[in-house]
Design a protein around this motif. Structure first.
Motif, mmCIF file in Angstrom:
data_model
loop_
_atom_site.group_PDB
_atom_site.id
_atom_site.type_symbol
_atom_site.label_atom_id
_atom_site.label_comp_id
_atom_site.label_asym_id
_atom_site.label_seq_id
_atom_site.Cartn_x
_atom_site.Cartn_y
_atom_site.Cartn_z
ATOM 1 N N GLU A 185 0.831 -1.213 0.000
ATOM 2 C CA GLU A 185 0.000 0.000 0.000
ATOM 3 C C GLU A 185 0.866 1.264 0.000
ATOM 4 N N LEU A 186 1.920 1.258 0.812
ATOM 5 C CA LEU A 186 2.770 2.448 0.902
ATOM 6 C C LEU A 186 3.582 2.666 -0.371
ATOM 7 N N THR A 187 4.170 1.599 -0.900
ATOM 8 C CA THR A 187 5.048 1.773 -2.069
ATOM 9 C C THR A 187 4.255 2.018 -3.351
ATOM 10 N N ALA A 188 2.933 1.873 -3.276
ATOM 11 C CA ALA A 188 2.097 2.258 -4.426
ATOM 12 C C ALA A 188 1.997 3.779 -4.535
ATOM 13 N N LEU A 189 2.388 4.494 -3.470
ATOM 14 C CA LEU A 189 2.331 5.957 -3.472
ATOM 15 C C LEU A 189 3.618 6.535 -4.052
ATOM 16 N N LYS A 190 3.476 7.590 -4.830
ATOM 17 C CA LYS A 190 4.643 8.234 -5.439
ATOM 18 C C LYS A 190 5.597 8.739 -4.361
ATOM 19 N N GLY A 191 6.872 8.395 -4.503
ATOM 20 C CA GLY A 191 7.875 8.903 -3.579
ATOM 21 C C GLY A 191 8.110 8.029 -2.355
ATOM 22 N N ILE A 192 7.356 6.943 -2.237
ATOM 23 C CA ILE A 192 7.571 6.045 -1.104
ATOM 24 C C ILE A 192 8.105 4.711 -1.626
ATOM 25 N N GLY A 193 9.340 4.419 -1.250
ATOM 26 C CA GLY A 193 9.968 3.161 -1.638
ATOM 27 C C GLY A 193 10.127 2.258 -0.434
ATOM 28 N N ASN A 194 10.923 1.215 -0.588
ATOM 29 C CA ASN A 194 11.063 0.225 0.477
ATOM 30 C C ASN A 194 11.718 0.783 1.735
ATOM 31 N N TRP A 195 12.681 1.718 1.581
ATOM 32 C CA TRP A 195 13.325 2.263 2.775
ATOM 33 C C TRP A 195 12.302 3.019 3.632
ATOM 34 N N THR A 196 11.489 3.845 2.995
ATOM 35 C CA THR A 196 10.463 4.610 3.722
ATOM 36 C C THR A 196 9.465 3.667 4.382
ATOM 37 N N ALA A 197 9.065 2.619 3.647
ATOM 38 C CA ALA A 197 8.135 1.625 4.211
ATOM 39 C C ALA A 197 8.770 0.915 5.410
ATOM 40 N N ASP A 198 10.059 0.569 5.298
ATOM 41 C CA ASP A 198 10.756 -0.095 6.411
ATOM 42 C C ASP A 198 10.761 0.782 7.657
ATOM 43 N N VAL A 199 11.125 2.054 7.488
ATOM 44 C CA VAL A 199 11.197 2.967 8.637
ATOM 45 C C VAL A 199 9.806 3.121 9.267
ATOM 46 N N TYR A 200 8.777 3.206 8.438
ATOM 47 C CA TYR A 200 7.399 3.312 8.944
ATOM 48 C C TYR A 200 7.025 2.056 9.737
ATOM 49 N N LEU A 201 7.320 0.884 9.180
ATOM 50 C CA LEU A 201 6.991 -0.375 9.861
ATOM 51 C C LEU A 201 7.731 -0.495 11.196
ATOM 52 N N MET A 202 8.990 -0.038 11.222
ATOM 53 C CA MET A 202 9.814 -0.195 12.423
ATOM 54 C C MET A 202 9.496 0.852 13.494
ATOM 55 N N PHE A 203 9.483 2.121 13.096
ATOM 56 C CA PHE A 203 9.388 3.218 14.070
ATOM 57 C C PHE A 203 7.943 3.551 14.431
ATOM 58 N N VAL A 204 7.047 3.423 13.462
ATOM 59 C CA VAL A 204 5.661 3.837 13.694
ATOM 60 C C VAL A 204 4.817 2.665 14.177
ATOM 61 N N LEU A 205 4.832 1.567 13.430
ATOM 62 C CA LEU A 205 3.998 0.415 13.793
ATOM 63 C C LEU A 205 4.722 -0.557 14.720
ATOM 64 N N GLN A 206 6.046 -0.376 14.883
ATOM 65 C CA GLN A 206 6.823 -1.207 15.817
ATOM 66 C C GLN A 206 6.759 -2.702 15.478
ATOM 67 N N HIS A 207 6.727 -3.014 14.186
ATOM 68 C CA HIS A 207 6.772 -4.418 13.782
ATOM 69 C C HIS A 207 8.162 -4.965 14.075
ATOM 70 N N ALA A 208 8.229 -6.183 14.568
ATOM 71 C CA ALA A 208 9.455 -6.689 15.201
ATOM 72 C C ALA A 208 10.484 -7.268 14.242
ATOM 73 N N ASN A 209 10.092 -7.567 12.994
ATOM 74 C CA ASN A 209 10.981 -8.383 12.163
ATOM 75 C C ASN A 209 11.336 -7.724 10.832
ATOM 76 N N ILE A 210 11.824 -6.477 10.893
ATOM 77 C CA ILE A 210 12.191 -5.733 9.681
ATOM 78 C C ILE A 210 13.689 -5.429 9.707
ATOM 79 N N PHE A 211 14.375 -5.709 8.601
ATOM 80 C CA PHE A 211 15.754 -5.232 8.449
ATOM 81 C C PHE A 211 15.784 -4.277 7.256
ATOM 82 N N PRO A 212 16.194 -3.010 7.473
ATOM 83 C CA PRO A 212 16.132 -2.005 6.397
ATOM 84 C C PRO A 212 17.359 -2.088 5.485
ATOM 85 N N ILE A 213 17.318 -2.963 4.508
ATOM 86 C CA ILE A 213 18.483 -3.202 3.656
ATOM 87 C C ILE A 213 18.891 -1.946 2.884
ATOM 88 N N GLY A 214 17.986 -0.992 2.712
ATOM 89 C CA GLY A 214 18.322 0.248 2.007
ATOM 90 C C GLY A 214 18.928 1.315 2.900
#
Length: 210
Positions: free
Chosen positions: A128-157
């Motif tokens: 859903e996030l990466t379908a938006l212009k300007g949001i790639g995997n790094w932005t999605a990773d940071v959102y998942l980690m810092f905002v939603l606090q999902h436990a199993n993300i490694f931000p390869i970017g």
């Protein structure tokens, strides 16, 4: 048990990782536990993460604060009232102006609902996030980690996390993305917490000796 991280389980997960990986144990031993970095699930937070793409955290925060001065509260409706010149005066590049406006329109039109994302699995949120212009995997990773606090993300970017991993694991600078991901996989299902330990090391240890 630990699909998400929070203040009640964070140190417990750090200890669990330290028991399994002496290199992570060394980080805690030298620098203590990392902060549990978190951000609210708001439009402003996503704008902040977009601003952080490929620039220093300080310059991103400076632009965010400049916009806050101008509009008081950073909401989709208020941001869309700004002209391109006003965006520029807030230190937004033309590209990030475009991304921010697109995000504001997507939220106002109901194309994306940030509150609804809180109940969805990682892969659906990322799509859903990466379908938006300007949001790639790094932005999605940071959102998942810092905002939603999902436990199993490694931000390869994320260069800081990747470079810290290479230093901690004494890997050559040209170690491939696939090899880095293979190391990170050993920290599942707590890759987010391992990443926070790596950021903590990166921020605490200073630059490598030449």
């Amino acid at each position: 048990m630990f699909g998400r991280i929070n203040h009640s389980n964070y140190h417990q997960i750090c200890d669990k990782l330290a028991l399994a990986d002496p290199d992570l144990a060394d980080i805690i031993s030298a620098y203590g536990y990392p902060p549990l970095w978190s951000r609210p699930n708001t439009f402003e937070t996503l704008v902040h993460i977009i601003l952080e793409q490929q620039v220093s955290l300080a310059s991103a925060l400076s632009a965010l604060n400049k916009m806050r001065e101008r509009v008081q509260e950073i909401t989709p409706a208020r941001v869309l009232l700004l002209t391109d010149e006003e965006f520029k005066a807030c230190y937004f590049s033309r590209q990030k102006t475009s991304y921010t406006k697109y995000l504001a329109e997507a939220i106002l039109s109901g194309q994306i609902d940030l509150t609804a994302l809180e109940e969805l699995p990682d892969d659906v949120i990322r799509a859903e996030l990466t379908a938006l212009k300007g949001i790639g995997n790094w932005t999605a990773d940071v959102y998942l980690m810092f905002v939603l606090q999902h436990a199993n993300i490694f931000p390869i970017g994320d260069l800081a996390a990747v470079n810290a991993l290479k230093r901690v694991k004494k890997l050559p600078k040209d170690t491939s993305r696939e090899e880095v991901l293979a190391v990170a996989e050993q920290w599942a299902p707590y890759k987010t917490v391992a990443s926070m330990l790596l950021w903590h090391y990166y921020l605490s240890a200073g630059p490598p000796a030449r």
